[in-house]
Scaffold this motif. Structure first.
Motif, short mmCIF file in Angstrom:
data_model
loop_
_atom_site.label_atom_id
_atom_site.label_comp_id
_atom_site.label_asym_id
_atom_site.label_seq_id
_atom_site.Cartn_x
_atom_site.Cartn_y
_atom_site.Cartn_z
N ILE A 36 0.84 -1.20 0.00
CA ILE A 36 0.00 0.00 0.00
C ILE A 36 0.87 1.26 0.00
CG2 ILE A 36 -1.65 1.36 1.37
CD1 ILE A 36 -2.83 -1.37 2.32
N ALA A 37 1.95 1.22 0.79
CA ALA A 37 2.84 2.40 0.85
C ALA A 37 3.42 2.68 -0.53
CB ALA A 37 3.95 2.16 1.87
N LYS A 38 3.81 1.62 -1.25
CA LYS A 38 4.35 1.78 -2.60
C LYS A 38 3.29 2.37 -3.54
CE LYS A 38 7.36 -2.22 -2.56
NZ LYS A 38 7.33 -3.62 -2.98
N LEU A 39 2.09 1.83 -3.42
CA LEU A 39 0.99 2.29 -4.29
C LEU A 39 0.62 3.74 -3.98
CD1 LEU A 39 -1.14 -0.96 -4.20
CD2 LEU A 39 -0.17 0.05 -6.28
N ASN A 40 0.68 4.10 -2.69
CA ASN A 40 0.40 5.48 -2.30
C ASN A 40 1.37 6.45 -2.99
OD1 ASN A 40 -0.66 4.96 1.12
ND2 ASN A 40 -1.84 5.72 -0.60
N ALA A 41 2.64 6.04 -3.02
CA ALA A 41 3.65 6.89 -3.67
C ALA A 41 3.36 7.03 -5.16
CB ALA A 41 5.04 6.31 -3.44
N LYS A 42 2.98 5.93 -5.78
CA LYS A 42 2.65 5.95 -7.21
C LYS A 42 1.43 6.83 -7.46
CE LYS A 42 4.06 1.69 -9.37
NZ LYS A 42 3.66 0.33 -9.60
N LEU A 43 0.45 6.66 -6.59
CA LEU A 43 -0.80 7.41 -6.73
C LEU A 43 -0.52 8.91 -6.64
CD1 LEU A 43 -3.78 6.84 -7.04
CD2 LEU A 43 -4.01 6.76 -4.55
N SER A 44 0.37 9.26 -5.75
CA SER A 44 0.72 10.66 -5.57
C SER A 44 1.32 11.24 -6.85
CB SER A 44 1.70 10.75 -4.40
OG SER A 44 2.06 12.06 -4.20
N GLU A 45 2.21 10.45 -7.49
CA GLU A 45 2.83 10.90 -8.75
C GLU A 45 1.77 11.03 -9.85
OE1 GLU A 45 6.80 8.26 -7.99
OE2 GLU A 45 5.90 8.16 -10.00
N LEU A 46 0.93 10.01 -9.94
CA LEU A 46 -0.10 10.01 -10.99
C LEU A 46 -1.07 11.17 -10.81
CD1 LEU A 46 -0.69 6.17 -11.03
CD2 LEU A 46 -0.07 7.51 -13.05
N GLY A 80 -0.97 11.23 1.84
CA GLY A 80 0.23 11.60 1.08
C GLY A 80 -0.07 12.21 -0.27
N ILE A 81 -1.34 12.37 -0.58
CA ILE A 81 -1.68 12.95 -1.88
C ILE A 81 -1.97 14.43 -1.73
CG2 ILE A 81 -3.47 12.88 -3.68
CD1 ILE A 81 -3.31 9.98 -3.57
N ASN A 82 -1.53 15.19 -2.70
CA ASN A 82 -1.74 16.64 -2.64
C ASN A 82 -3.24 16.96 -2.51
OD1 ASN A 82 -1.90 19.33 -3.02
ND2 ASN A 82 -0.76 19.38 -4.95
N PRO A 83 -3.65 17.55 -1.40
CA PRO A 83 -5.08 17.80 -1.16
C PRO A 83 -5.71 18.72 -2.21
CG PRO A 83 -3.78 18.30 0.80
CD PRO A 83 -2.81 18.04 -0.30
N GLN A 84 -4.85 19.46 -2.93
CA GLN A 84 -5.41 20.40 -3.93
C GLN A 84 -6.21 19.70 -5.03
OE1 GLN A 84 -4.59 24.22 -4.81
NE2 GLN A 84 -2.41 23.81 -5.05
N TRP A 233 -6.63 -3.76 5.74
CA TRP A 233 -5.47 -3.60 4.86
C TRP A 233 -5.78 -4.10 3.45
CZ3 TRP A 233 -3.34 -7.84 2.47
CH2 TRP A 233 -3.62 -9.09 3.02
N TYR A 234 -6.55 -5.19 3.36
CA TYR A 234 -6.84 -5.70 2.01
C TYR A 234 -7.82 -4.77 1.29
CZ TYR A 234 -7.59 -8.71 -1.95
OH TYR A 234 -7.64 -9.18 -3.23
N ARG A 235 -8.75 -4.25 2.04
CA ARG A 235 -9.68 -3.26 1.48
C ARG A 235 -8.90 -2.10 0.83
NH1 ARG A 235 -11.70 0.04 6.30
NH2 ARG A 235 -9.70 1.05 5.93
N ASP A 236 -7.94 -1.56 1.59
CA ASP A 236 -7.17 -0.43 1.07
C ASP A 236 -6.30 -0.84 -0.11
OD1 ASP A 236 -8.36 0.98 3.11
OD2 ASP A 236 -6.67 0.73 4.49
N LEU A 237 -5.78 -2.07 -0.03
CA LEU A 237 -4.93 -2.58 -1.12
C LEU A 237 -5.72 -2.67 -2.43
CD1 LEU A 237 -2.14 -3.76 -1.89
CD2 LEU A 237 -3.02 -6.01 -1.24
#
Ligand code: ATP
Ligand code: MG
Length: 267
Positions: A36-46, A80-84, A233-237
């Motif tokens: 999830i932490a890895k995906l969060n980082a990716k999501l933030s970039e996307l 971790g995602i930009n709230p804007q 955790w699986y829900r969020d994943l």
């Protein structure tokens, strides 16, 4: 994750969907949280490219029984995602003004604009769920609403909105534990309403209403995902994975400048 998606036209029986399922994921909670932490980082970039490109609109719909984990999922998936670039729209019982309009009025106003992700915490699906279970409107009208909602979703999709819909699936025992935890902890009392116990008595009616929603409103442009949600955790994943995949599929890129920047020097 495909196994959790409702194929358009299929008939859903929720008793056949295990809320403890962890799909093809090999690990347990610890490995899940790392992923999830890895995906969060990716999501933030996307999300940053989505915002910069200012082209696509992304709508995430969350529905669940009380304590199903909508709030928790929002907190974890979007951390971790930009709230804007992310907006959360909460749909509570309609106000007098909202009731004076058709049920999609308040919803349409909150749909995402270009470059934006909007999360619906509850949605117009309440207008075929709670409203049906409490007989606020006759079943005949509920039946019509499925088609209206599908047409509305198609309209949004045809006009450039990408739609993801998640039903967070917990079972009745899990709800009992979560309600009890809210009762036991004074800092969670604000989340607990005596009315939640009345709603809990209507569990079978809600399941039936959800089964109809999932069977009748999973469409090609806006399929439902049944997220096994007993394990948070699986829900969020599941949600993170689907969101990342969907954004990657948009093949976005940062816009180039429309000015000639060749040889420009900052002094
Ligand atoms: P939690 O799940 O954490 O308890 P919540 O989303 O339930 O949060 P509440 O303020 O407890 O937030 O409840 C909102 C209520 O509004 C729900 O009971 C829901 O059924 C109701 N509601 C939402 N939309 C409609 C609608 N269109 N018609 C009638 N009731 C609605
Ligand atoms: Mg509630």
């Amino acid at each position: 994750m495909k196994q959790h998606i409702v194929k358009p036209g299929s008939k859903i029986k929720l008793s056949e969907w295990d809320p403890n399922n962890t799909g093809n994921f090999k690990g347990g909670k610890e490995e899940g949280l790392v992923e999830i932490a890895k995906l969060n980082a990716k999501l933030s970039e996307l999300q940053e490219v989505l915002y910069a490109e200012h082209k696509h609109k992304v709508l995430v719909v969350l529905q669940a029984m009380d304590t199903g984990g909508k709030d928790g999922a929002i907190r974890r998936v979007f951390s971790g995602i930009n709230p804007q670039g992310v907006r959360i729209a909460n749909f509570k019982a309609p106000t007098a003004e909202e009731l004076d309009h058709d049920y999609l009025w308040r919803v349409h106003k909150m749909t995402p604009g270009k470059g934006e992700i909007t999360v619906f915490n509850r949605s117009h699906y309440e207008d075929v769920l709670v409203v049906r279970v409490h007989n606020i409107i006759p079943l005949k009208i509920v039946e019509k609403r499925y088609n209206q909602i599908n047409a509305f979703k198609k309209h949004l999709a045809d006009n450039g909105t990408t739609i993801l819909k998640f039903y967070l699936h917990i079972d009745k025992d899990e709800q009992k534990e979560r309600l009890q935890a809210r009762l036991d902890d004074p800092s969670k009392h604000w989340k607990f309403r005596l009315g939640d116990l009345q709603e809990r008595k209507l569990w079978p009616e809600y399941m039936q209403a959800f089964e109809d929603v999932l069977s009748k409103t999973s469409t090609e442009h806006a399929p439902w995902t049944i997220v096994p949600a007993n394990r948070k955790w699986y829900r969020d994943l599941v949600i993170c994975t689907m969101l990342v995949k969907t954004l990657e599929d948009l093949k976005m890129s940062y816009p180039t400048s429309d000015e000639d920047l060749n040889g420009v020097v900052v002094e």
